[in-house]
Design an enzyme around this catalytic site. Structure first.
Site, PDB file in Angstrom:
ATOM      1  N   LYS A 176       0.854  -1.192   0.000  1.00  0.00           N
ATOM      2  CA  LYS A 176       0.000   0.000   0.000  1.00  0.00           C
ATOM      3  C   LYS A 176       0.890   1.241   0.000  1.00  0.00           C
ATOM      4  O   LYS A 176       1.747   1.395   0.857  1.00  0.00           O
ATOM      5  CB  LYS A 176      -0.904  -0.034   1.232  1.00  0.00           C
ATOM      6  CG  LYS A 176      -1.819  -1.262   1.261  1.00  0.00           C
ATOM      7  CD  LYS A 176      -2.497  -1.453   2.597  1.00  0.00           C
ATOM      8  CE  LYS A 176      -1.526  -1.884   3.667  1.00  0.00           C
ATOM      9  NZ  LYS A 176      -2.180  -2.182   4.956  1.00  0.00           N
ATOM     10  N   THR A 209      -7.791   8.553   9.402  1.00  0.00           N
ATOM     11  CA  THR A 209      -7.253   7.363   8.737  1.00  0.00           C
ATOM     12  C   THR A 209      -6.965   6.235   9.732  1.00  0.00           C
ATOM     13  O   THR A 209      -6.299   5.261   9.388  1.00  0.00           O
ATOM     14  CB  THR A 209      -5.938   7.706   8.007  1.00  0.00           C
ATOM     15  OG1 THR A 209      -5.023   8.236   8.976  1.00  0.00           O
ATOM     16  CG2 THR A 209      -6.155   8.718   6.913  1.00  0.00           C
ATOM     17  N   GLY A 211      -7.046   3.040  11.327  1.00  0.00           N
ATOM     18  CA  GLY A 211      -7.628   1.725  11.027  1.00  0.00           C
ATOM     19  C   GLY A 211      -7.835   1.450   9.543  1.00  0.00           C
ATOM     20  O   GLY A 211      -8.489   0.475   9.175  1.00  0.00           O
ATOM     21  N   THR A 212      -7.269   2.297   8.686  1.00  0.00           N
ATOM     22  CA  THR A 212      -7.463   2.062   7.240  1.00  0.00           C
ATOM     23  C   THR A 212      -6.806   0.752   6.793  1.00  0.00           C
ATOM     24  O   THR A 212      -7.340   0.062   5.925  1.00  0.00           O
ATOM     25  CB  THR A 212      -6.881   3.205   6.381  1.00  0.00           C
ATOM     26  OG1 THR A 212      -5.636   3.585   6.935  1.00  0.00           O
ATOM     27  CG2 THR A 212      -7.792   4.391   6.328  1.00  0.00           C
ATOM     28  N   GLY A 213      -5.646   0.417   7.398  1.00  0.00           N
ATOM     29  CA  GLY A 213      -4.950  -0.814   7.008  1.00  0.00           C
ATOM     30  C   GLY A 213      -5.787  -2.042   7.320  1.00  0.00           C
ATOM     31  O   GLY A 213      -5.954  -2.932   6.481  1.00  0.00           O
ATOM     32  N   CYS A 214      -6.323  -2.075   8.547  1.00  0.00           N
ATOM     33  CA  CYS A 214      -7.171  -3.207   8.964  1.00  0.00           C
ATOM     34  C   CYS A 214      -8.381  -3.295   8.044  1.00  0.00           C
ATOM     35  O   CYS A 214      -8.766  -4.377   7.582  1.00  0.00           O
ATOM     36  CB  CYS A 214      -7.696  -3.010  10.389  1.00  0.00           C
ATOM     37  SG  CYS A 214      -6.433  -2.659  11.609  1.00  0.00           S
TER      38      CYS A 214
HETATM   39  O1  PXL Z   1      -4.130  -0.485  12.294  1.00  0.00           O
HETATM   40  C1  PXL Z   1      -3.363  -1.348  13.019  1.00  0.00           C
HETATM   41  C2  PXL Z   1      -4.028  -1.870  14.245  1.00  0.00           C
HETATM   42  C3  PXL Z   1      -4.259  -3.210  14.342  1.00  0.00           C
HETATM   43  N1  PXL Z   1      -4.823  -3.778  15.440  1.00  0.00           N
HETATM   44  C4  PXL Z   1      -5.171  -3.030  16.479  1.00  0.00           C
HETATM   45  C5  PXL Z   1      -4.985  -1.677  16.439  1.00  0.00           C
HETATM   46  C6  PXL Z   1      -4.392  -1.069  15.301  1.00  0.00           C
HETATM   47  C7  PXL Z   1      -4.209   0.366  15.239  1.00  0.00           C
HETATM   48  O2  PXL Z   1      -4.540   1.122  16.089  1.00  0.00           O
HETATM   49  O3  PXL Z   1      -5.357  -0.953  17.484  1.00  0.00           O
HETATM   50  C8  PXL Z   1      -5.797  -3.672  17.673  1.00  0.00           C
END
Ligand code: PXL
Length: 277
Positions: A176, A209, A211-214
């Protein structure tokens, strides 16, 4: 209904981690299940604590799910130490997982570490046990730099790193490009072992943004569960995250989450329709 399992950490602020995954699964029309690997204490300003679940209890949750339920795809997120990664790999190898999206999470969007072990100590396990199991691996640029030891400053660097990561055994690698400083444009690349696909999109201007990766990886897993090809599922996940960012809102004083139900709730309170600054 397709069933998708997330193996991830809890984000008390609700924007990332398994909360993001379950919202994304619901918005994508698949049934979501969750195995909790750890609990974070955090808000939109940062992470104040990470409390990993004992590895054998992570394993027990995975067993409970697979002993009863047929799972169409799995997504992994926060795996905070070597013992948890080993447990997850061992269990996933035992139960057959048709599609596995691995988001190699190490650091939160806020910059806080999500591991309770030094990154250099877990790197071997990441590279040698977890990554080889991936249908799709979805690192961002900082994670790619850690995993490959390469400095990434261009799309060519991204492509070279994707070849490295694919040679570790991941069938497909999506890097990404959001952290790259391309004026107004974000380019993500997919390497499937044969060739590259480039996904270019205008950058949504927002600070929301978290949590965008998750969210991206969860949307990708949902797409694969529904039978899309990897190429199609990446395109669909990118469209989903763009709409979520465009309709994001601030829930606290720091960076808020993308709007996981952006398509449904365009008129959400405090939502500018373009993503808030
Ligand atoms: O975005 C990565 C991530 C993954 N897992 C948990 C998170 C975060 C980011 O804050 O809190 C539990």
């Amino acid at each position: 209904m397709k069933k998708v399992l997330t193996i991830a950490g809890s984000d008390s602020s609700g924007g990332a981690g398994l909360q993001a995954d379950l919202k994304t699964f619901a918005a994508s029309g698949v049934y979501g299940l969750s195995v909790v690997t750890g609990v974070t204490a955090q808000n939109t300003l940062g992470v104040t604590g990470v409390h990993p679940i004992p590895p054998d209890f992570v394993g027990k949750q995975i067993e409970a799910v697979f002993d009863d339920i047929e799972i169409d795809a799995v997504k992994t997120g926060m795996l905070s130490n070597t013992a948890i990664i080993q447990e997850v790999c061992e269990k996933l190898a035992r139960f057959s997982v048709p599609q596995l999206v691995i988001d190699p999470v190490m650091v939160a969007t806020s910059g806080d570490l999500l591991m309770d072990e030094r990154i250099d100590k877990v790197l071997w396990t990441f590279r040698n046990l977890l990554i080889p199991m991936a249908t799709v691996l979805t690192p961002n640029i900082p994670e790619t730099e850690i995993l490959t030891g390469r400095e990434i400053e261009s799309i060519d660097d991204m492509k070279a790193a994707a070849i490295d990561l694919q040679s570790l055994g991941a069938r497909n690698v999506v890097i990404k490009g959001g952290h790259l400083n391309n004026e107004g444009v974000v380019v993500d690349i997919l390497f499937d072992g044969n060739g590259f696909f480039e996904y270019s999109d205008r950058r949504v201007k927002t600070r929301n943004t978290h949590g965008t990766g998750c969210t991206f990886a969860a949307a990708l897993a949902a797409g694969l569960a529904k039978g899309l090809t990897v190429h199609e599922a990446v395109g669909e996940a990118k469209r989903y995250i763009r709409v979520a960012l465009e309709n994001s809102y601030s829930v606290g004083r720091g960076g808020g989450p993308p709007n996981h139900f952006g398509e449904l709730f365009r008129m959400a309170e405090g939502c500018s329709g373009k993503g808030q600054e």
